[in-house]
Design a protein around this motif. Structure first.
Motif, PDB file in Angstrom:
ATOM      1  N   VAL A  75      21.239  39.633  -9.308  1.00 12.41           N
ATOM      2  CA  VAL A  75      20.306  38.721  -8.647  1.00 12.41           C
ATOM      3  C   VAL A  75      18.906  39.310  -8.708  1.00 12.41           C
ATOM      4  N   ALA A  76      17.896  38.434  -8.535  1.00 14.78           N
ATOM      5  CA  ALA A  76      16.511  38.876  -8.516  1.00 14.78           C
ATOM      6  C   ALA A  76      16.085  39.197  -7.083  1.00 14.78           C
ATOM      7  N   THR A  77      15.416  40.329  -6.929  1.00 10.24           N
ATOM      8  CA  THR A  77      14.851  40.705  -5.632  1.00 10.24           C
ATOM      9  C   THR A  77      13.471  40.074  -5.508  1.00 10.24           C
ATOM     10  N   LEU A  78      13.406  38.898  -4.907  1.00  7.30           N
ATOM     11  CA  LEU A  78      12.135  38.173  -4.872  1.00  7.30           C
ATOM     12  C   LEU A  78      11.069  38.896  -4.074  1.00  7.30           C
ATOM     13  N   ALA A  79      11.459  39.774  -3.158  1.00 10.50           N
ATOM     14  CA  ALA A  79      10.467  40.472  -2.343  1.00 10.50           C
ATOM     15  C   ALA A  79       9.598  41.415  -3.171  1.00 10.50           C
ATOM     16  N   ARG A  80      10.016  41.776  -4.369  1.00  5.29           N
ATOM     17  CA  ARG A  80       9.160  42.615  -5.215  1.00  5.29           C
ATOM     18  C   ARG A  80       8.523  41.807  -6.350  1.00  5.29           C
ATOM     19  N   ARG A 128      11.991  42.152   4.008  1.00  7.16           N
ATOM     20  CA  ARG A 128      12.322  41.593   2.694  1.00  7.16           C
ATOM     21  C   ARG A 128      13.044  40.255   2.838  1.00  7.16           C
ATOM     22  N   GLY A 129      13.821  40.099   3.904  1.00  8.82           N
ATOM     23  CA  GLY A 129      14.457  38.814   4.153  1.00  8.82           C
ATOM     24  C   GLY A 129      13.442  37.719   4.410  1.00  8.82           C
ATOM     25  N   ARG A 130      12.412  38.031   5.211  1.00  6.63           N
ATOM     26  CA  ARG A 130      11.367  37.036   5.474  1.00  6.63           C
ATOM     27  C   ARG A 130      10.576  36.730   4.195  1.00  6.63           C
ATOM     28  N   MET A 131      10.329  37.762   3.399  1.00 10.92           N
ATOM     29  CA  MET A 131       9.627  37.558   2.125  1.00 10.92           C
ATOM     30  C   MET A 131      10.460  36.687   1.193  1.00 10.92           C
ATOM     31  N   LEU A 132      11.769  36.905   1.170  1.00 12.11           N
ATOM     32  CA  LEU A 132      12.656  36.098   0.350  1.00 12.11           C
ATOM     33  C   LEU A 132      12.600  34.633   0.766  1.00 12.11           C
ATOM     34  N   ASP A 133      12.704  34.369   2.055  1.00 14.95           N
ATOM     35  CA  ASP A 133      12.689  32.979   2.532  1.00 14.95           C
ATOM     36  C   ASP A 133      11.344  32.308   2.248  1.00 14.95           C
ATOM     37  N   GLU A 134      10.267  33.061   2.409  1.00 15.72           N
ATOM     38  CA  GLU A 134       8.951  32.486   2.122  1.00 15.72           C
ATOM     39  C   GLU A 134       8.798  32.199   0.633  1.00 15.72           C
ATOM     40  N   SER A 135       9.298  33.092  -0.209  1.00  2.78           N
ATOM     41  CA  SER A 135       9.255  32.872  -1.656  1.00  2.78           C
ATOM     42  C   SER A 135      10.041  31.626  -2.045  1.00  2.78           C
ATOM     43  N   LEU A 136      11.221  31.444  -1.435  1.00  4.16           N
ATOM     44  CA  LEU A 136      12.038  30.270  -1.750  1.00  4.16           C
ATOM     45  C   LEU A 136      11.322  28.973  -1.367  1.00  4.16           C
ATOM     46  N   ALA A 137      10.603  29.007  -0.253  1.00  7.69           N
ATOM     47  CA  ALA A 137       9.846  27.818   0.161  1.00  7.69           C
ATOM     48  C   ALA A 137       8.753  27.493  -0.864  1.00  7.69           C
ATOM     49  N   GLY A 152       1.166  31.860   4.276  1.00  6.34           N
ATOM     50  CA  GLY A 152       2.235  32.389   5.093  1.00  6.34           C
ATOM     51  C   GLY A 152       1.996  33.822   5.510  1.00  6.34           C
ATOM     52  N   GLU A 153       3.042  34.435   6.034  1.00  7.46           N
ATOM     53  CA  GLU A 153       2.960  35.816   6.512  1.00  7.46           C
ATOM     54  C   GLU A 153       2.713  36.789   5.364  1.00  7.46           C
ATOM     55  N   HIS A 154       3.261  36.471   4.193  1.00  9.81           N
ATOM     56  CA  HIS A 154       3.197  37.422   3.070  1.00  9.81           C
ATOM     57  C   HIS A 154       2.485  36.884   1.835  1.00  9.81           C
ATOM     58  N   TYR A 155       2.427  35.559   1.671  1.00 10.30           N
ATOM     59  CA  TYR A 155       1.935  35.009   0.412  1.00 10.30           C
ATOM     60  C   TYR A 155       0.971  33.855   0.660  1.00 10.30           C
ATOM     61  N   ARG A 188      21.520  31.470   4.962  1.00 12.57           N
ATOM     62  CA  ARG A 188      20.530  31.216   3.905  1.00 12.57           C
ATOM     63  C   ARG A 188      21.202  30.513   2.735  1.00 12.57           C
ATOM     64  N   ALA A 189      22.345  31.028   2.315  1.00 13.03           N
ATOM     65  CA  ALA A 189      23.045  30.449   1.167  1.00 13.03           C
ATOM     66  C   ALA A 189      23.456  29.008   1.427  1.00 13.03           C
ATOM     67  N   ALA A 190      23.805  28.683   2.666  1.00  9.13           N
ATOM     68  CA  ALA A 190      24.233  27.323   2.995  1.00  9.13           C
ATOM     69  C   ALA A 190      23.122  26.308   2.767  1.00  9.13           C
ATOM     70  N   ARG A 191      21.867  26.754   2.829  1.00 11.19           N
ATOM     71  CA  ARG A 191      20.735  25.853   2.605  1.00 11.19           C
ATOM     72  C   ARG A 191      20.418  25.700   1.120  1.00 11.19           C
ATOM     73  N   LEU A 192      21.063  26.514   0.280  1.00 13.48           N
ATOM     74  CA  LEU A 192      20.746  26.543  -1.140  1.00 13.48           C
ATOM     75  C   LEU A 192      21.871  25.890  -1.948  1.00 13.48           C
ATOM     76  N   ASP A 193      22.071  26.367  -3.174  1.00 14.06           N
ATOM     77  CA  ASP A 193      23.018  25.721  -4.086  1.00 14.06           C
ATOM     78  C   ASP A 193      24.268  26.545  -4.354  1.00 14.06           C
ATOM     79  N   GLY A 194      24.290  27.773  -3.839  1.00 11.86           N
ATOM     80  CA  GLY A 194      25.462  28.593  -4.087  1.00 11.86           C
ATOM     81  C   GLY A 194      25.372  29.917  -3.351  1.00 11.86           C
ATOM     82  N   PHE A 195      26.520  30.607  -3.279  1.00 14.08           N
ATOM     83  CA  PHE A 195      26.621  31.909  -2.617  1.00 14.08           C
ATOM     84  C   PHE A 195      27.317  32.880  -3.553  1.00 14.08           C
ATOM     85  N   PHE A 196      26.785  34.102  -3.593  1.00 12.84           N
ATOM     86  CA  PHE A 196      27.344  35.171  -4.415  1.00 12.84           C
ATOM     87  C   PHE A 196      27.707  36.318  -3.479  1.00 12.84           C
ATOM     88  N   PRO A 197      28.935  36.320  -2.933  1.00 14.98           N
ATOM     89  CA  PRO A 197      29.322  37.373  -1.992  1.00 14.98           C
ATOM     90  C   PRO A 197      29.483  38.715  -2.691  1.00 14.98           C
TER      91      PRO A 197
END
Length: 286
Positions: A75-80, A128-137, A152-155, A188-197
């Motif tokens: 997976v991609a680490t969107l926070a970086r 990084r979780g908040r950065m991820l959610d903001e990136s997804l938005a 936003g808070e980061h971007y 978070r995954a429930a709001r998206l298109d898939g989950f990778f446990p």
């Protein structure tokens, strides 16, 4: 139980750090009946790994070498990453692949290569979780083709329209990674298109995850994906019965090309092998 789709999941290290070699593997996998080819997305890894390839450049090579396989970083680490740059990359790659991109996202980790601490990135998981959610938005807004106005808070993205749009509408499918016992990644995954446990230990554990996702999505699981990573010798069918829609082959970092070829030749799970199209464009390096 619906058909379980099968994908190679390749760590782009050492012998797999050559994008032409990986593109050749993907083309061979497509011919053998596999459904996808996903790649690790890292800047560095711990010893003895020495060589690391860029995932996005490799994915572009895979896209031009194949016609049917789904592909993406897993997976991609969107926070970086800057979300505006990711918006351009994903739209361009989705168009290059004719709508075959899946974007895997996650918090990332500093454990295996120090790629966060050694590059000055955020180390706090919650941040990084908040950065991820903001990136997804931002990505969702960018893929719409409408002007993006985000502070936003980061971007910040100040009135930029991201055209051309991805082929897939309303946007590129997004799978979120996370540990099964953690509530936030599952929400978070429930709001998206898939989950990778990550680090699944038993099909019953996956069944619990699938049940939680079904509840969070109010029963709407028709096009939703749950991907599991398992070594080639593990039977994926019990995981399919528990809710998995994809099986990703699990390889050790630094795996040799011949080992991947062996798994590739063994074939995907429950999949007839199609004939190669006679007009297929030759793959890079062939």
């Amino acid at each position: 139980m619906s058909r379980l789709r099968s994908a190679l999941w390749l760590p782009l290290f050492d012998e797999l750090a050559d994008p032409r070699a990986v593109a050749n593997l993907a083309a061979d996998a497509e011919e053998a009946g596999w459904d996808g080819c996903f790649v690790w997305d890292h800047l560095s890894w711990r010893e003895p790994v020495q060589q690391v390839a860029d995932s996005w450049t490799t994915l572009a090579a895979i896209a031009t070498a194949t016609e049917r396989l789904r592909l993406g970083p897993m997976v991609a680490t969107l926070a970086r990453r800057r979300p505006a740059k990711v918006a351009r990359e994903t739209a361009t790659l989705d168009r290059l692949s004719d709508g075959r991109l899946t974007l895997g996202v996650g918090l990332g980790s500093d454990r295996f290569g120090g790629e966060l601490s050694r590059t000055g990135e955020q180390l706090d998981d919650r941040q990084r979780g908040r950065m991820l959610d903001e990136s997804l938005a931002i990505l969702t807004a960018a893929w719409s083709g409408e002007p993006v106005r985000h502070r936003g808070e980061h971007y910040t993205v100040d009135d930029i329209t991201f055209l051309p749009q991805p082929v897939q509408r309303p946007g590129v499918p997004v799978w979120a990674a996370g540990f099964p016992g953690n509530v936030k990644p599952i929400r978070r995954a429930a709001r998206l298109d898939g989950f990778f446990p990550i680090n699944l230990e038993h099909p019953d554990q996956l069944a619990e995850v699938a049940g939680a996702l079904t509840e969070l999505r109010h029963g709407d699981m028709g096009s939703y994906d749950i991907a599991v990573s398992l070594p080639a010798g593990v039977d994926p069918l019990p995981y399919a019965a528990a809710g998995a829609t994809w099986w990703l082959t699990e390889f050790d970092p630094g795996v040799r090309l011949d080992t991947v070829r062996g798994v590739l030749r063994d074939g995907p799970c429950q999949r007839p092998r199609p004939h190669r199209h006679p007009d297929r464009v030759g793959r890079p390096g062939a």
